[in-house]
Motif scaffolding. Structure first.
Motif, short mmCIF file in Angstrom:
data_model
loop_
_atom_site.label_atom_id
_atom_site.label_comp_id
_atom_site.label_asym_id
_atom_site.label_seq_id
_atom_site.Cartn_x
_atom_site.Cartn_y
_atom_site.Cartn_z
N LEU A 72 0.83 -1.21 0.00
CA LEU A 72 0.00 0.00 0.00
C LEU A 72 0.86 1.26 0.00
O LEU A 72 0.58 2.22 -0.72
CB LEU A 72 -0.92 0.00 1.21
N LEU A 73 1.91 1.26 0.82
CA LEU A 73 2.76 2.45 0.91
C LEU A 73 3.52 2.70 -0.39
O LEU A 73 3.63 3.83 -0.85
CB LEU A 73 3.73 2.30 2.08
N THR A 74 4.05 1.64 -1.00
CA THR A 74 4.77 1.83 -2.27
C THR A 74 3.81 2.18 -3.40
O THR A 74 4.18 2.93 -4.31
CB THR A 74 5.57 0.58 -2.65
N SER A 75 2.58 1.68 -3.33
CA SER A 75 1.61 2.05 -4.36
C SER A 75 1.26 3.53 -4.26
O SER A 75 1.01 4.19 -5.28
CB SER A 75 0.34 1.19 -4.25
N ALA A 76 1.24 4.06 -3.04
CA ALA A 76 1.00 5.49 -2.87
C ALA A 76 2.14 6.30 -3.48
O ALA A 76 1.91 7.28 -4.20
CB ALA A 76 0.85 5.83 -1.38
N ALA A 77 3.38 5.86 -3.22
CA ALA A 77 4.53 6.55 -3.80
C ALA A 77 4.53 6.42 -5.32
O ALA A 77 4.83 7.37 -6.05
CB ALA A 77 5.82 5.97 -3.22
N GLY A 78 4.16 5.23 -5.81
CA GLY A 78 4.13 5.01 -7.26
C GLY A 78 3.09 5.87 -7.96
O GLY A 78 3.34 6.40 -9.05
N GLY A 79 1.92 6.03 -7.33
CA GLY A 79 0.90 6.89 -7.92
C GLY A 79 1.32 8.34 -7.96
O GLY A 79 1.05 9.06 -8.93
N TRP A 80 1.99 8.78 -6.93
CA TRP A 80 2.51 10.15 -6.86
C TRP A 80 3.53 10.38 -7.98
O TRP A 80 3.44 11.36 -8.74
CB TRP A 80 3.15 10.32 -5.49
N ILE A 81 4.48 9.46 -8.12
CA ILE A 81 5.51 9.58 -9.15
C ILE A 81 4.91 9.51 -10.55
O ILE A 81 5.28 10.28 -11.45
CB ILE A 81 6.59 8.49 -8.97
N ALA A 82 3.96 8.60 -10.74
CA ALA A 82 3.33 8.45 -12.05
C ALA A 82 2.57 9.71 -12.45
O ALA A 82 2.52 10.07 -13.64
CB ALA A 82 2.38 7.26 -12.06
N ARG A 359 -2.21 18.53 -13.90
CA ARG A 359 -3.26 17.57 -13.52
C ARG A 359 -2.66 16.27 -12.98
O ARG A 359 -3.14 15.73 -11.98
CB ARG A 359 -4.17 17.28 -14.72
N GLY A 360 -1.64 15.76 -13.64
CA GLY A 360 -1.03 14.53 -13.17
C GLY A 360 -0.43 14.68 -11.78
O GLY A 360 -0.61 13.83 -10.90
N SER A 361 0.29 15.78 -11.57
CA SER A 361 0.90 16.03 -10.26
C SER A 361 -0.15 16.19 -9.17
O SER A 361 -0.03 15.61 -8.08
CB SER A 361 1.77 17.28 -10.32
N GLY A 362 -1.21 16.96 -9.46
CA GLY A 362 -2.25 17.19 -8.47
C GLY A 362 -3.05 15.94 -8.17
O GLY A 362 -3.29 15.60 -7.00
N GLN A 363 -3.45 15.25 -9.21
CA GLN A 363 -4.25 14.05 -9.02
C GLN A 363 -3.42 12.95 -8.37
O GLN A 363 -3.89 12.24 -7.47
CB GLN A 363 -4.79 13.57 -10.37
N GLY A 364 -2.16 12.81 -8.82
CA GLY A 364 -1.30 11.79 -8.24
C GLY A 364 -1.02 12.04 -6.78
O GLY A 364 -1.06 11.11 -5.95
N PHE A 365 -0.76 13.29 -6.40
CA PHE A 365 -0.47 13.60 -5.01
C PHE A 365 -1.69 13.42 -4.12
O PHE A 365 -1.64 12.74 -3.09
CB PHE A 365 0.05 15.03 -4.86
N SER A 366 -2.82 14.02 -4.50
CA SER A 366 -3.98 14.03 -3.62
C SER A 366 -4.54 12.62 -3.41
O SER A 366 -4.86 12.24 -2.28
CB SER A 366 -5.07 14.96 -4.17
N TYR A 367 -4.65 11.83 -4.48
CA TYR A 367 -5.20 10.48 -4.32
C TYR A 367 -4.26 9.59 -3.51
O TYR A 367 -4.70 8.85 -2.63
CB TYR A 367 -5.46 9.84 -5.69
N ASN A 368 -2.98 9.70 -3.78
CA ASN A 368 -2.04 8.78 -3.14
C ASN A 368 -1.60 9.23 -1.76
O ASN A 368 -1.17 8.40 -0.96
CB ASN A 368 -0.86 8.55 -4.07
#
Length: 422
Positions: A72-82, A359-368
């Motif tokens: 879960l923690l790495t998936s959060a980091a991965g979503g942020w980076i993506a 959009r990618g940065s905002g969506q990736g950060f807030s969701y993850n």
């Protein structure tokens, strides 16, 4: 009925929004939906093989829980980076990279020889799992027109329930054909299938026109991730993170500890049956679909509040009401319906909250960020259950999570029907 009448009925029917899509939009829709399904399939394999690993490797429940938490923690980091990558190199390229990533490391899970190797492989797989959600949600959100965005994005996210169901079927098939020590490995080795899907994405899916237009306008420089914390955007970013924290904290609180509560304190046996799992999965898929249409019909905010209240109600029903195995079997449907339906409008809402360049940065950060904080809820419930009843702890933390979600939804702007700027 003549051809014209058939055409009119089709244009006004349940799938009128889909018939209005162009060929390019349909290819994008199906690529994202299949990508989500394959992501879910690879992700859910672990939940099915944990009992086998405990028996064959002598893992403790703590070891198994650690693998889940790290993922879960790495998936959060991965979503942020993506999200950041999708702003820099494109939505489609980010989607391709994340699919290849989680497929590769899922296969490595099947080759692991001990707990440490599996922990590392699964943790690295999490980067791709979280990244695929972010890249796919942005891509489909930008391609679909404003009036149908909620339905389309929600229908794409319903692919998660399909992948979950496929993983359950493959589990039953592999464990019926092979001995357990080979069956669990075969499941993870099937994780190579998403890599083949990238060939389709690479050939038939194009970058969204709105992204290409903004990219040309800003060709002189790359967008900065830190723009999501500018004076203009910071309150939106933080409130969006609170919204996703509530949704995911409530989801993890209920789905992680509810089976343990029902087995240990209510002594129910139906939880371990295929029938109960099937009810939850079917309820999950229907919840995604219904929420997808309601998020356009009611608006994003009202839909979030409706499903948050429903999720809290079902959690209280499970923990407070005396129920039998038979009742519990049928309650699996509303459980899946509510806790999954919460997420159906998330992708379209986050797409509409942030401007195209970031959009990618905002969506990736807030969701993850919500995923990272929400993943702590199971730990907090476990700690709190030392001083209060487990059912009470589940209710307290689920109530707090969905309360935060409702408050965040009330303060954020309604975005249904918003045109994305180009």
């Amino acid at each position: 009925m003549n051809t014209q009448a058939l055409s009119t009925a089709r244009d006004q029917g349940f799938f009128a929004w889909y018939h209005a899509l162009t060929a390019k939009e349909r290819r994008t829709f199906w690529s994202c939906k299949v990508g989500y399904a394959l992501d879910a399939m690879d992700t859910q394999f672990l939940s099915f093989v944990i009992p086998t690993l405990i028996a064959s490797w002598g893992l403790s429940k703590g070891d198994a829980g650690l693998i889940g938490t790290v993922t879960l923690l790495t998936s959060a980091a991965g979503g942020w980076i993506a999200g950041i990558l999708s702003d820099r190199i494109g939505r489609v390229k980010a989607l391709q990279i994340t699919i290849l990533w989680f497929a590769f490391f899922t296969v490595l899970c099947g080759l692991a020889q001990n707990f440490t190797q599996l922990l590392w492989a699964r943790g690295l797989m999490g980067f791709g799992m979280g990244g695929e959600w972010t890249a796919g949600a942005i891509l489909i959100g930008e391609v679909i027109r404003a009036r149908d965005r909620g339905k389309a994005v929600g229908m794409v996210q319903a692919g998660w329930a399909i992948g979950w169901g496929v993983s359950a079927l493959l589990y039953a098939l592999m464990f019926s054909l092979l001995p357990p020590e080979w069956a669990w490995r075969s499941l993870f080795l099937l994780g190579i299938l998403p890599a083949l899907f990238v060939i389709f994405v690479r050939r038939f899916v194009d970058e969204p026109e709105v992204y290409v237009a903004v990219k040309k306008q800003k060709a002189a420089g790359q967008p900065s991730f830190w723009q999501i914390f500018s004076p203009k955007m910071i309150t939106v970013t933080l409130r969006a993170a609170l919204l996703t924290t509530g949704a995911q904290g409530g989801y993890y609180a209920i789905t992680t500890w509810l089976p343990t509560f029902l087995k240990t304190e209510r002594h129910l046996t139906v939880l371990g049956t295929g029938g109960y799992l099937a009810m939850v999965i079917v309820g999950s898929y229907v919840g995604y679909i219904v929420s997808a249409f309601l998020t356009d019909y009611l608006g994003r905010k009202k839909n979030f509040i409706l499903f948050a209240v429903g999720s809290l109600a079902i959690a209280l029903a499970y923990t407070r009401l005396p129920v039998t195995d038979a009742v519990m079997l049928f309650l699996g449907f509303p459980l899946g319906f509510c806790v999954s339906g919460v997420f159906s409008g998330m992708g379209s809402f986050l797409t509409e909250l942030f401007p195209t360049a970031i959009r990618g940065s905002g969506q990736g950060f807030s969701y993850n960020m919500g995923r990272a904080v929400g993943s702590l809820f199971p730990l907090l419930i476990g700690m709190s259950s030392q001083s209060m009843a487990l059912g009470e702890a589940i209710g307290v933390f689920a109530g707090a999570a969905y309360g935060v979600m409702i408050l965040a939804a009330l303060t954020l702007p309604e975005t249904a029907g918003k045109q994305l700027e180009s």
